[in-house]
Motif scaffolding. Structure first.
Motif, PDB file in Angstrom:
ATOM      1  N   GLY A 256      27.787  34.140   6.014  1.00  0.00           N
ATOM      2  CA  GLY A 256      29.195  34.322   5.679  1.00  0.00           C
ATOM      3  C   GLY A 256      29.743  33.161   4.875  1.00  0.00           C
ATOM      4  O   GLY A 256      30.521  33.347   3.925  1.00  0.00           O
ATOM      5  N   CYS A 315      35.179  37.160   7.184  1.00  0.00           N
ATOM      6  CA  CYS A 315      33.800  37.246   6.712  1.00  0.00           C
ATOM      7  C   CYS A 315      32.869  36.637   7.763  1.00  0.00           C
ATOM      8  O   CYS A 315      32.787  35.418   7.891  1.00  0.00           O
ATOM      9  CB  CYS A 315      33.663  36.509   5.373  1.00  0.00           C
ATOM     10  SG  CYS A 315      32.028  36.663   4.619  1.00  0.00           S
ATOM     11  N   PRO A 318      27.563  38.650   7.352  1.00  0.00           N
ATOM     12  CA  PRO A 318      27.023  39.542   6.324  1.00  0.00           C
ATOM     13  C   PRO A 318      25.573  39.180   6.025  1.00  0.00           C
ATOM     14  O   PRO A 318      25.073  38.143   6.469  1.00  0.00           O
ATOM     15  CB  PRO A 318      27.911  39.249   5.111  1.00  0.00           C
ATOM     16  CG  PRO A 318      28.236  37.790   5.266  1.00  0.00           C
ATOM     17  CD  PRO A 318      28.378  37.577   6.753  1.00  0.00           C
ATOM     18  N   PHE A 326      27.178  50.451   7.252  1.00  0.00           N
ATOM     19  CA  PHE A 326      28.497  49.895   7.523  1.00  0.00           C
ATOM     20  C   PHE A 326      29.111  50.748   8.639  1.00  0.00           C
ATOM     21  O   PHE A 326      29.741  51.771   8.391  1.00  0.00           O
ATOM     22  CB  PHE A 326      29.359  49.907   6.263  1.00  0.00           C
ATOM     23  CG  PHE A 326      28.923  48.896   5.241  1.00  0.00           C
ATOM     24  CD1 PHE A 326      29.434  47.611   5.252  1.00  0.00           C
ATOM     25  CD2 PHE A 326      27.968  49.227   4.284  1.00  0.00           C
ATOM     26  CE1 PHE A 326      29.018  46.664   4.330  1.00  0.00           C
ATOM     27  CE2 PHE A 326      27.541  48.293   3.354  1.00  0.00           C
ATOM     28  CZ  PHE A 326      28.065  47.010   3.376  1.00  0.00           C
ATOM     29  N   VAL A 329      32.767  48.713  11.570  1.00  0.00           N
ATOM     30  CA  VAL A 329      33.445  47.705  10.750  1.00  0.00           C
ATOM     31  C   VAL A 329      34.898  47.630  11.201  1.00  0.00           C
ATOM     32  O   VAL A 329      35.556  48.648  11.402  1.00  0.00           O
ATOM     33  CB  VAL A 329      33.379  48.067   9.254  1.00  0.00           C
ATOM     34  CG1 VAL A 329      34.030  46.969   8.412  1.00  0.00           C
ATOM     35  CG2 VAL A 329      31.932  48.287   8.822  1.00  0.00           C
ATOM     36  N   CYS A 339      39.333  50.439   2.595  1.00  0.00           N
ATOM     37  CA  CYS A 339      38.020  49.846   2.888  1.00  0.00           C
ATOM     38  C   CYS A 339      36.902  50.852   2.647  1.00  0.00           C
ATOM     39  O   CYS A 339      35.855  50.512   2.063  1.00  0.00           O
ATOM     40  CB  CYS A 339      37.979  49.349   4.328  1.00  0.00           C
ATOM     41  SG  CYS A 339      39.042  47.927   4.651  1.00  0.00           S
ATOM     42  N   SER A 351      31.252  54.578   5.323  1.00  0.00           N
ATOM     43  CA  SER A 351      31.466  53.521   6.309  1.00  0.00           C
ATOM     44  C   SER A 351      32.338  54.048   7.437  1.00  0.00           C
ATOM     45  O   SER A 351      33.133  54.977   7.254  1.00  0.00           O
ATOM     46  CB  SER A 351      32.116  52.294   5.663  1.00  0.00           C
ATOM     47  OG  SER A 351      33.320  52.645   5.001  1.00  0.00           O
ATOM     48  N   PHE A 373      37.868  43.884   8.053  1.00  0.00           N
ATOM     49  CA  PHE A 373      36.539  43.280   8.191  1.00  0.00           C
ATOM     50  C   PHE A 373      36.544  42.216   9.296  1.00  0.00           C
ATOM     51  O   PHE A 373      37.528  41.587   9.605  1.00  0.00           O
ATOM     52  CB  PHE A 373      36.024  42.686   6.877  1.00  0.00           C
ATOM     53  CG  PHE A 373      35.822  43.686   5.773  1.00  0.00           C
ATOM     54  CD1 PHE A 373      35.852  45.045   6.018  1.00  0.00           C
ATOM     55  CD2 PHE A 373      35.618  43.269   4.463  1.00  0.00           C
ATOM     56  CE1 PHE A 373      35.671  45.970   4.993  1.00  0.00           C
ATOM     57  CE2 PHE A 373      35.423  44.183   3.428  1.00  0.00           C
ATOM     58  CZ  PHE A 373      35.462  45.532   3.693  1.00  0.00           C
ATOM     59  N   SER A 376      30.129  42.392   9.416  1.00  0.00           N
ATOM     60  CA  SER A 376      29.846  43.112   8.177  1.00  0.00           C
ATOM     61  C   SER A 376      28.913  44.276   8.472  1.00  0.00           C
ATOM     62  O   SER A 376      29.087  45.010   9.440  1.00  0.00           O
ATOM     63  CB  SER A 376      29.246  42.142   7.157  1.00  0.00           C
ATOM     64  OG  SER A 376      29.056  42.753   5.915  1.00  0.00           O
ATOM     65  N   SER A 377      27.904  44.438   7.649  1.00  0.00           N
ATOM     66  CA  SER A 377      26.957  45.541   7.810  1.00  0.00           C
ATOM     67  C   SER A 377      26.115  45.342   9.073  1.00  0.00           C
ATOM     68  O   SER A 377      26.003  44.238   9.608  1.00  0.00           O
ATOM     69  CB  SER A 377      26.051  45.620   6.582  1.00  0.00           C
ATOM     70  OG  SER A 377      25.471  44.359   6.314  1.00  0.00           O
ATOM     71  N   ASP A 419      26.362  42.649   0.223  1.00  0.00           N
ATOM     72  CA  ASP A 419      27.549  42.393   1.043  1.00  0.00           C
ATOM     73  C   ASP A 419      28.536  41.461   0.344  1.00  0.00           C
ATOM     74  O   ASP A 419      29.756  41.607   0.507  1.00  0.00           O
ATOM     75  CB  ASP A 419      27.131  41.823   2.396  1.00  0.00           C
ATOM     76  CG  ASP A 419      26.469  42.867   3.294  1.00  0.00           C
ATOM     77  OD1 ASP A 419      26.385  44.042   2.869  1.00  0.00           O
ATOM     78  OD2 ASP A 419      26.024  42.508   4.396  1.00  0.00           O
ATOM     79  N   TYR A 423      32.572  42.200  -0.357  1.00  0.00           N
ATOM     80  CA  TYR A 423      33.685  41.299  -0.069  1.00  0.00           C
ATOM     81  C   TYR A 423      34.469  40.967  -1.336  1.00  0.00           C
ATOM     82  O   TYR A 423      35.713  40.959  -1.329  1.00  0.00           O
ATOM     83  CB  TYR A 423      33.183  40.011   0.598  1.00  0.00           C
ATOM     84  CG  TYR A 423      33.093  40.117   2.092  1.00  0.00           C
ATOM     85  CD1 TYR A 423      34.228  39.973   2.887  1.00  0.00           C
ATOM     86  CD2 TYR A 423      31.884  40.383   2.724  1.00  0.00           C
ATOM     87  CE1 TYR A 423      34.155  40.083   4.262  1.00  0.00           C
ATOM     88  CE2 TYR A 423      31.807  40.494   4.107  1.00  0.00           C
ATOM     89  CZ  TYR A 423      32.949  40.334   4.869  1.00  0.00           C
ATOM     90  OH  TYR A 423      32.882  40.457   6.234  1.00  0.00           O
TER      91      TYR A 423
END
Length: 575
Positions: A256, A315, A318, A326, A329, A339, A351, A373, A376-377, A419, A423
């Motif tokens: 991140g 963040c 990620p 995703f 989230v 998003c 997502s 967020f 993340s994923s 990712d 962002y």
């Protein structure tokens, strides 16, 4: 890629971010001196990229855990103490009692108490050391301490024990928070050792728990980059994440930190194309101060955030291996559509989100910022099941989270690149939107559903009609508001001011219990929390039902008044 910012997004590369990940993979970042070294490293890298950075100096109250152990019958089991456990290096010996609990199956239930109610009675645990399954999260620890437990041992789900933090105090405590500061030793053990300790508990045996802690005020550095907008420079998007970690913390949160470094580089290079300012901040005190760095910033710059911040974007974790989806989230409902569109435009993936947990660095709910967020994923559920992984709160679902195994192998170059682009696109979309992309109709529709659910649960024991009516009126006003935007009958400047001020009203009533500019405890907050007691009304007997109904009346008043304020704001904007 089908993003309106494709040209800028294609400038993302891994030269600078991957170098930071590699460097942080050899730099432990939970002791204050090491955290300070990391802050200077981030600042140096930004400067080398030509990006100006300010190093704010914060004074944070932190708890630094070192070692822990549990001893019984001549055997010593290695453990990890969570931050804010009390120091007990001389050892505390007491009978061990088991309070059974279930391990969480998903992140959605990780922070909830799930132990056996009868076994956790004060009569059963007073004067004893409690051992229970799960992580050493604050709700469980606080309850055990309140009922007279002398210490707590958390049996973690797998072969490793995990670091964590056991206080519900959010950020540096104030005087009102101090009574919730833990006063008992707490230790986390791995599952195999936990099973051996359970045998001792079943036999009525004693254990000795030891914890070595350091606690106090520490100078902590907060690197902040300001990329100025060209049209509305006072208005800004806040992108942020923590740079302290447990041990070297590659997936949580070196990746991140690296992502934000690259976003800063690309935005600074292309700053002439920004409409609004983007502010990027790296926090200390996340792991050892329960989000103390972000809370310090929320306190110190509260009035600027209140006047000018149009959204906050967190963040965390990620770019981790196997994180191809995703899912789960975090986003507030007004940001959901935005998003989902952004992720699909950048990655081609659908997502799926959820209400933000009272976790991460969401230190801005009481100010009232639209937010999206956190994690993340993440890896697919099928893969997690195949690997027999349990639920964790980061690292893309890798169970190296909060352990000494969160090493370089947790990071994935291709996933990190993807990712970072997500962002960057998400931040750009808010910074450059003519009209802020938050749809309050979606949030108010959810309010109406929540109120209806609470009314159904309460039955005749409560009247939520004032809140339901207020939600209906706000929904109607918002229909007219967004129709005026779409037809061009409402100037973007007026629309944006209303959208931003709506957040100041509706985020606190949906995500907080305390007044604005205070920090709610790090405990789950239900939707429209002032009236959430409706779900429990049928469980109250004659001794407490009157008190619960009084609370409901006050809660309904709070919710209805907030929604009515929002309606007046929207109507005023469209006149």
């Amino acid at each position: 890629m089908n993003s309106p910012f494709s040209a800028l997004i294609e400038q993302v590369n891994l030269d600078a971010p991957w170098s930071l990940v590699e460097a942080f993979s050899t730099m432990p970042r939970w002791k204050p001196a090491d955290v300070e070294v990391a802050a200077h490293d981030i600042a140096r890298r930004l400067s080398d990229l030509g990006v100006p950075v300010t190093l704010h100096e914060a004074n944070l109250y932190l708890s630094i855990p070192y070692t822990a152990s549990v001893s019984a019958n001549g055997t010593t089991f290695k453990a990890k103490p969570p931050a804010y456990a009390t120091d007990c290096r001389e050892g505390l010996t007491a009978p061990l009692v088991h309070v059974p609990a279930t391990f969480s199956s998903s992140i959605n239930t990780m922070f909830e108490k799930n132990q056996d109610a009868e076994a956790s009675s004060a009569e059963n645990i007073q004067g004893k050391i409690v051992i229970s399954e799960g992580f050493s999260f604050p709700g469980k620890i606080f309850e055990f301490e309140e009922k007279g437990a002398l210490g707590v041992i958390a049996i973690n789900p797998g072969a490793d024990s995990h670091w964590g933090i056991c206080t519900s105090i959010w950020g540096t405590p104030d005087l009102d928070d101090l009574p919730r500061k833990p006063t008992i030793p707490v230790a986390a053990v791995n599952n195999p050792d936990g099973q051996k300790l359970l045998e001792i508990a079943r036999a009525g045996g004693e254990v000795t728990i030891r914890t070595e802690m350091e606690e106090g005020w520490y100078k902590s550095l907060v690197p902040v980059v300001e990329v100025p907008g060209t049209q509305e420079p006072d208005k800004f998007v806040l992108l942020h994440g923590h740079y302290d970690s447990w041990d070297v913390g590659v997936g949580d949160n070196a990746t991140g930190d690296a992502a934000m470094l690259e976003v800063a580089r690309v935005l600074w290079t292309n700053r002439s194309e920004l409409k609004r300012t983007v502010r990027i901040a790296w926090w200390p005190g996340h792991s050892t101060g329960r989000y103390a760095g972000s809370s310090w910033y929320a306190d110190t710059f509260a009035l600027d955030l209140d006047d000018n911040c149009v959204a906050q974007v967190n963040c965390d974790s990620p770019g981790c291996r196997w994180a191809t989806e995703f899912r789960d989230v975090s986003w507030m409902k007004e940001a959901e559509g935005y998003c989902q569109r952004t992720i699909r435009e950048v990655t081609g993936l659908d997502s799926y989100g959820e209400r933000p947990h009272r976790a991460g660095d969401y230190a801005f709910n009481n100010i009232g910022l639209s937010s999206f967020f956190m994690l993340s994923s993440t890896m697919p559920v099928a893969l997690r099941n195949e690997k027999n992984y349990y639920a964790v709160g980061g690292c893309g679902g890798n169970i190296a989270w909060h352990t000494e195994h969160d090493l370089m192998e947790i990071a994935d170059r291709d996933i990190l690149l993807r990712d970072i682009k997500v962002y960057l696109a998400a931040v750009l979309g808010v910074a450059n939107a003519e009209v802020l992309p938050f749809d309050w109709r979606a949030q108010v529709a959810e309010f109406s559903e929540t109120i209806a659910d609470y009314q159904a649960a309460a039955g005749t024991l409560a009247d939520l009609a004032p809140a339901a009516t207020a939600s209906m009126h706000l929904s109607s006003a918002l229909d007219g508001f967004y129709a005026a935007i779409e037809s061009g009958n409402l100037e973007p400047t007026q629309a944006n001011l209303a959208i931003q001020r709506l957040a100041r009203i509706l985020v606190p009533v949906n995500h907080t219990n305390l007044p604005r500019f205070r920090h709610d405890p790090a405990l789950p907050v239900q939707a429209l929390p002032a009236i959430a007691v409706a779900k429990d009304l049928p469980n109250h007997g004659p001794e407490t039902i009157g008190f619960a109904q009084t609370q409901m009346v006050r809660g309904v008043n709070r919710v209805a008044a907030a929604l009515n304020d929002a309606t007046r704001l929207v109507q005023g904007a469209t006149i």
